[in-house]
Design an enzyme around this catalytic site. Structure first.
Site, PDB file in Angstrom:
ATOM      1  N   PHE A   1     -19.361   2.469 -10.134  1.00  0.00           N
ATOM      2  CA  PHE A   1     -20.034   1.430 -10.051  1.00  0.00           C
ATOM      3  C   PHE A   1     -20.272   0.916  -8.613  1.00  0.00           C
ATOM      4  CE2 PHE A   1     -17.233   0.995 -13.570  1.00  0.00           C
ATOM      5  CZ  PHE A   1     -18.091   1.086 -14.773  1.00  0.00           C
TER       6      PHE A   1
ATOM      7  N   ASP B   1     -26.026  14.846  -7.733  1.00  0.00           N
ATOM      8  CA  ASP B   1     -25.125  13.711  -8.204  1.00  0.00           C
ATOM      9  C   ASP B   1     -23.838  14.404  -8.746  1.00  0.00           C
ATOM     10  OD1 ASP B   1     -24.520  11.035  -8.424  1.00  0.00           O
ATOM     11  OD2 ASP B   1     -25.757  10.673 -10.356  1.00  0.00           O
ATOM     12  N   GLU B   2     -22.943  13.178  -8.953  1.00  0.00           N
ATOM     13  CA  GLU B   2     -21.427  13.701  -9.455  1.00  0.00           C
ATOM     14  C   GLU B   2     -20.949  14.970  -8.654  1.00  0.00           C
ATOM     15  OE1 GLU B   2     -20.038  11.460 -11.079  1.00  0.00           O
ATOM     16  OE2 GLU B   2     -21.654  10.487 -12.405  1.00  0.00           O
TER      17      GLU B   2
ATOM     18  N   GLY C   1     -17.924   6.792  -2.802  1.00  0.00           N
ATOM     19  CA  GLY C   1     -17.174   5.546  -3.322  1.00  0.00           C
ATOM     20  C   GLY C   1     -16.432   5.600  -4.596  1.00  0.00           C
TER      21      GLY C   1
ATOM     22  N   CYS D   1     -10.130  -3.053  -6.133  1.00  0.00           N
ATOM     23  CA  CYS D   1     -10.173  -2.969  -4.731  1.00  0.00           C
ATOM     24  C   CYS D   1      -8.449  -2.352  -4.387  1.00  0.00           C
ATOM     25  CB  CYS D   1      -9.900  -4.152  -4.014  1.00  0.00           C
ATOM     26  SG  CYS D   1      -8.617  -5.539  -4.468  1.00  0.00           S
TER      27      CYS D   1
ATOM     28  N   GLY E   1     -22.526   2.162  -6.628  1.00  0.00           N
ATOM     29  CA  GLY E   1     -24.003   2.201  -6.458  1.00  0.00           C
ATOM     30  C   GLY E   1     -24.375   3.552  -5.743  1.00  0.00           C
TER      31      GLY E   1
HETATM   32  P1  ADP Z   1     -22.109   4.627  -9.158  1.00  0.00           P
HETATM   33  O1  ADP Z   1     -23.104   5.775  -9.217  1.00  0.00           O
HETATM   34  O2  ADP Z   1     -21.365   4.697  -7.830  1.00  0.00           O
HETATM   35  O3  ADP Z   1     -21.259   4.985 -10.376  1.00  0.00           O
HETATM   36  P2  ADP Z   1     -24.558   3.369  -9.930  1.00  0.00           P
HETATM   37  O4  ADP Z   1     -25.403   3.435  -9.162  1.00  0.00           O
HETATM   38  O5  ADP Z   1     -24.675   4.239 -11.273  1.00  0.00           O
HETATM   39  O6  ADP Z   1     -22.943   3.521  -9.602  1.00  0.00           O
HETATM   40  O7  ADP Z   1     -24.449   1.649 -10.307  1.00  0.00           O
HETATM   41  C1  ADP Z   1     -24.482   0.724  -9.628  1.00  0.00           C
HETATM   42  C2  ADP Z   1     -24.658  -0.531 -10.611  1.00  0.00           C
HETATM   43  O8  ADP Z   1     -23.536  -0.865 -11.467  1.00  0.00           O
HETATM   44  C3  ADP Z   1     -24.853  -2.066  -9.791  1.00  0.00           C
HETATM   45  O9  ADP Z   1     -26.010  -2.245  -9.201  1.00  0.00           O
HETATM   46  C4  ADP Z   1     -24.460  -2.974 -10.863  1.00  0.00           C
HETATM   47  O10 ADP Z   1     -25.779  -3.133 -11.662  1.00  0.00           O
HETATM   48  C5  ADP Z   1     -23.666  -2.318 -11.892  1.00  0.00           C
HETATM   49  N1  ADP Z   1     -22.225  -2.631 -11.938  1.00  0.00           N
HETATM   50  C6  ADP Z   1     -21.343  -2.669 -13.038  1.00  0.00           C
HETATM   51  N2  ADP Z   1     -20.176  -3.194 -12.844  1.00  0.00           N
HETATM   52  C7  ADP Z   1     -20.214  -3.320 -11.143  1.00  0.00           C
HETATM   53  C8  ADP Z   1     -18.948  -3.669 -10.594  1.00  0.00           C
HETATM   54  N3  ADP Z   1     -17.944  -3.893 -10.988  1.00  0.00           N
HETATM   55  N4  ADP Z   1     -19.409  -3.711  -9.286  1.00  0.00           N
HETATM   56  C9  ADP Z   1     -20.649  -3.366  -8.886  1.00  0.00           C
HETATM   57  N5  ADP Z   1     -21.580  -3.013  -9.510  1.00  0.00           N
HETATM   58  C10 ADP Z   1     -21.476  -2.809 -10.914  1.00  0.00           C
HETATM   59 MG    MG Z   2     -23.294   7.661 -10.497  1.00  0.00          MG
HETATM   60 ZN    ZN Z   3      -9.236  -6.789  -6.064  1.00  0.00          ZN
END
Ligand code: ADP
Ligand code: MG
Ligand code: ZN
Length: 201
Positions: free
Chosen positions: A21, A91-92, A18, A182, A23
């Protein structure tokens, strides 16, 4: 017939992908914590390039964290996986090269459950290798969505909101450099300079 479980039965590949941010790291940590609760032998890895928050932890934007081993490349990762390890978390994944695909296949064939989290698209909205290849070989793919910072809808893309011109595809950063968007609110940096102008002004 007697059903006997061998370690090879556990071998599988799961991809959590995904935008930024969305998750992915939270979901990876959730799965790994459940494996640890089940007393499985777990090892967690992250690429050396990602030192945003902590050298030896994977950390989510919501501050969940789990100890990890830092590796430079997929070969090093493979060499560090112990013979009795049952679950490997990565991760990453987008920061590892194509070699990661072979390494993941090797581990899964050996009976290891491999769970990978990574960006499926780069800042231009293009597939971010090797994550698409990992999605293809995976038994299970979970696509996570963030919240679009413009319209509040389900975000699938990462908008770079700092000048994209001098950094290339890999620019490690967090909230200050990227926004979740989006499809409709995402502005192609190669077409539009609006985003950069807005960030600067
Ligand atoms: P990823 O690893 O996909 O970058 P993370 O698991 O580190 O995502 O973080 C997800 C968290 O980021 C969410 O639970 C929320 O607290 C925070 N967050 C900050 N900005 C956003 C956003 N625009 N949409 C969803 N979550 C966000
Ligand atoms: Mg991450
Ligand atoms: Zn949008």
């Amino acid at each position: 017939m007697t059903l006997t479980m061998t370690r090879a039965d556990g071998g599988r590949v799961e991809v959590v992908c995904g935008s930024m941010f969305s998750g992915k790291t939270e979901e990876l940590i959730r799965r790994l914590r459940r494996a640890l609760l089940g007393r499985l032998r777990v090892q967690v890895f992250k690429p050396a390039i990602d030192t945003r928050y902590h050298d030896t932890k994977i950390v989510s934007h919501s501050a969940l964290a789990l100890e990890a081993e830092v590796v430079r490349d997929p070969r090093e990762l493979l060499s560090l996986v112990r013979a009795d390890t049952e679950v490997v978390g990565v991760d990453e994944a987008q920061f590892f090269g194509h070699e990661l695909v072979d390494v993941v296949q090797t581990l899964a064939d050996r009976g290891v459950r491999v769970i990978l989290a990574g960006l499926d698209q780069d800042y231009l909205g293009r597939p971010f290798e090797p994550v698409p290849q990992l999605m293809a070989i995976a038994e299970d793919v979970t696509k996570c969505h963030a919240v679009c910072t413009v319209c509040g809808g389900a975000a699938s893309r990462s908008q770079r909101v700092v000048d994209a011109s001098h950094n290339g595809r890999i620019q490690v950063g967090a909230a200050e450099s990227y926004e979740a968007r989006c499809r409709h609110c995402f502005e192609d940096p190669e077409k539009a300079t609006k985003v950069i102008a807005r960030a600067a002004g």
